[in-house]
Design an enzyme around this catalytic site. Structure first.
Site, PDB file in Angstrom:
ATOM      1  N   ASP B 175       0.842  -1.369  -0.044  1.00 57.86           N
ATOM      2  CA  ASP B 175       0.100   0.108   0.019  1.00 57.86           C
ATOM      3  C   ASP B 175       0.906   1.168  -0.093  1.00 57.86           C
ATOM      4  O   ASP B 175       2.040   1.139   0.216  1.00 57.86           O
ATOM      5  CB  ASP B 175      -1.098   0.067   0.939  1.00 57.86           C
ATOM      6  CG  ASP B 175      -0.384   0.142   2.602  1.00 57.86           C
ATOM      7  OD1 ASP B 175       0.767   0.275   2.608  1.00 57.86           O
ATOM      8  OD2 ASP B 175      -1.225  -0.152   3.384  1.00 57.86           O
ATOM      9  N   ASP B 218      -6.064   2.230  -0.694  1.00 56.21           N
ATOM     10  CA  ASP B 218      -4.866   2.155  -1.534  1.00 56.21           C
ATOM     11  C   ASP B 218      -3.998   1.151  -1.471  1.00 56.21           C
ATOM     12  O   ASP B 218      -2.876   1.003  -1.497  1.00 56.21           O
ATOM     13  CB  ASP B 218      -3.848   3.384  -0.840  1.00 56.21           C
ATOM     14  CG  ASP B 218      -3.655   3.013   0.950  1.00 56.21           C
ATOM     15  OD1 ASP B 218      -4.483   2.577   1.760  1.00 56.21           O
ATOM     16  OD2 ASP B 218      -2.606   3.428   1.406  1.00 56.21           O
TER      17      ASP B 218
END
Lengths: 214, 299
Positions: B175, B218
């Site tokens: 991420d 994300d």
């Protein structure tokens, strides 16, 4: 409620029907062998008369006992009409593809397999059903129209649709045969189911068949 | 009258004799092929459509002539019989009109099969919508890579393959570090731009067989089939470095981000795909909590 003997076929008619199926399926097997270049053996057809409500259980027990699980259903419509079911062993799709579509193997790699399997089996089922029903109605001097094949996977009992012609109280004639593709060692079941509504025209066709031998 | 009816239907209708010579070519076929009936009738179908000269087509015609059966040719297996230009403008990726075809017998009064008919239906638009739906079902609309649904499906599928063939399987989870700060400082549109960039860079590094998906927010996952953890670590490090080196220019801002990555290989003792996922997730957590912008392996 009618007794099955009153509305369905008597012993002589059943024997004649079996004889017609023997000739038709034998001829279908020979022609299929020529067309697909694989030796096809068809077993001696078995005829049963039972209540429509019992059909699904009967087919399920016959097919499941051999681990069969993929099903192609097709209706045929005409004076002689009914439902045909072609049942294949699970996992035989690639072998069947190699018989019927030898040049199409590249599809397996690129396409979603399940969708491809479904399409292959629909076409194979269509040919098997069409060849047997086609030869049989030809001997009965009838012609039929086929619905597009329908693929059913999974729980066949819940998914078999026998249409309005198969009222659960009515009697039905079921024919069973086994296809065996010798070199590939694959077998499949074929069931033809007719409702009692076709009995009158079937009896007439059988009488006409006898007449040719009298 | 019948000829007129055949010309009025919104489908192709061709009649062939037993030698596969064209007897009737309806208006629909004439319209989409650009071949007038007077040109094609009495010619072998192969003179105008040599692509049909295949064992499968001949077998189908033989089956119809021998058994009187009706053959249904699905678009999914065959795409088309007659190579006509597509008329559908929803999707321009089809070179030819997608067709669903039916081949069947026409009998004489004595029941003998005299001719073969072929009905051609244009299904390009349906196929285009189906394709669009399938894409929407498996792709992430923001980043253009696979979505979580497809990733979950692929993870299960690859797990089953590993069980059957014992081929290695490695999972990378990563991420964007401090992604919330990007959103807070530059706005969510910039955040979206960063996510798209990370996806594009990552997709350019991995192989075609690898499955790169946006797992949520994300967070990204990359499934590497037939790859052990040693090779997976090389890929993960490449991903980390490529994103570290990337400078995103969004409107007038220059934005740089880093990613943290957790990696795990499927071992025989892992009894479920979830275990592999948890191992990679724990490794990612460790990468975040020990300084970020790094790769941590586990399992």
């Amino acid at each position: 409620m009618n007794d099955s003997n009153d509305v369905i076929l008597d012993d002589l008619e059943i024997d004649t029907f079996k004889e017609i199926m023997n000739i038709a399926f034998g001829s279908a097997a020979a022609s299929l062998s020529d067309i697909i270049n694989v030796y096809v053996v068809l077993s001696v057809p078995n005829v049963k008369i039972m209540k429509s409500a019992e059909i699904a259980d009967y087919i399920k027990s016959e097919a499941k006992a051999c681990g069969y699980n993929n099903l192609v259903e097709q209706s045929f419509i005409g004076n002689y009409r009914g439902v045909a079911l072609s049942i294949f062993p699970c996992g035989s799709e690639r072998e069947l593809l190699s018989i019927f579509n030898p040049d199409k193997e590249s599809y397996i790699e690129s396409d979603p397999l399940n969708e491809l399997e479904m399409e292959i089996l629909k076409e194979v089922g269509n040919i098997l059903i069409g060849s047997c029903v086609g030869k049989m109605v030809e001997l009965l001097k009838e012609s039929v129209t086929f619905s597009p094949p329908r693929f059913i996977r999974g729980d066949i009992l819940q998914n078999i649709s026998l249409g309005d012609a198969f009222d659960s109280d009515h009697w039905a004639i079921i024919m069973k045969t086994v296809f065996h593709f010798e070199e590939k060692n694959i077998s499949s079941y074929l069931f033809l189911i007719n409702s009692h509504e076709v009995t009158a025209s079937l009896k007439k066709a059988l009488r006409n068949f006898w007449k040719e031998y009298e | 009258m019948y000829k007129q009816a055949l010309d009025l239907i919104n489908a192709g209708f061709v009649i062939l004799d037993k030698e596969l010579k064209i007897i009737h070519w309806n208006r629909w076929l004439s319209l989409y092929s650009g071949i007038k009936p007077e040109l094609i009738v009495d010619h072998s179908v192969f003179d105008f459509f040599p692509n049909l000269k295949t064992p499968q087509f001949l077998r189908n015609c033989n089956t119809v002539l021998t058994f009187g059966t009706v053959i249904f040719l699905s678009q999914k297996l065959h795409s088309y019989l007659f190579p006509f230009k597509p008329t559908c403008f929803i999707d321009s990726s089809f070179e030819y009109m997608q067709q669903s075809c039916t081949i069947g017998p026409l009998r004489g009064e004595d029941f003998s099969i005299r001719y073969i008919y072929i009905i051609v239906q244009d299904v390009t638009e349906i196929v285009a919508y189906e394709k669009k739906l399938k894409t929407m079902n498996i792709m992430d609309s923001l980043t253009g890579i696979y979505n979580r649904r497809f990733f979950d499906f692929s993870l299960k599928e690859e797990f089953e393959k590993h069980k059957r063939y014992s081929k290695p399987l490695t999972l990378i989870m990563f991420d964007v570090d401090c992604f919330k700060d990007v959103n807070d400082k530059y706005g969510h549109r910039c955040g979206d731009y960063i996510l798209k960039s990370v996806a594009t860079i990552s997709a350019s590094i991995i192989r075609g067989v690898d499955v790169l998906a946006r797992y949520g927010g994300d967070e990204f996952c990359c499934l590497l089939p037939e790859t052990n953890i040693e090779s997976g670590l090389i890929v993960a490090e490449r991903l980390r470095k490529a994103i570290f080196d990337y400078e995103a220019i969004f409107t007038s801002f220059s934005v740089r981000v880093t990613v943290s990555l957790g990696i795990s290989e499927l071992r025989n003792e892992l009894i479920s795909p979830e275990k592999l996922f948890n191992n990679a997730d724990e490794a990612l957590y460790e990468a975040k909590s020990t300084g970020r912008n790094k790769v941590i392996a586990r399992g």
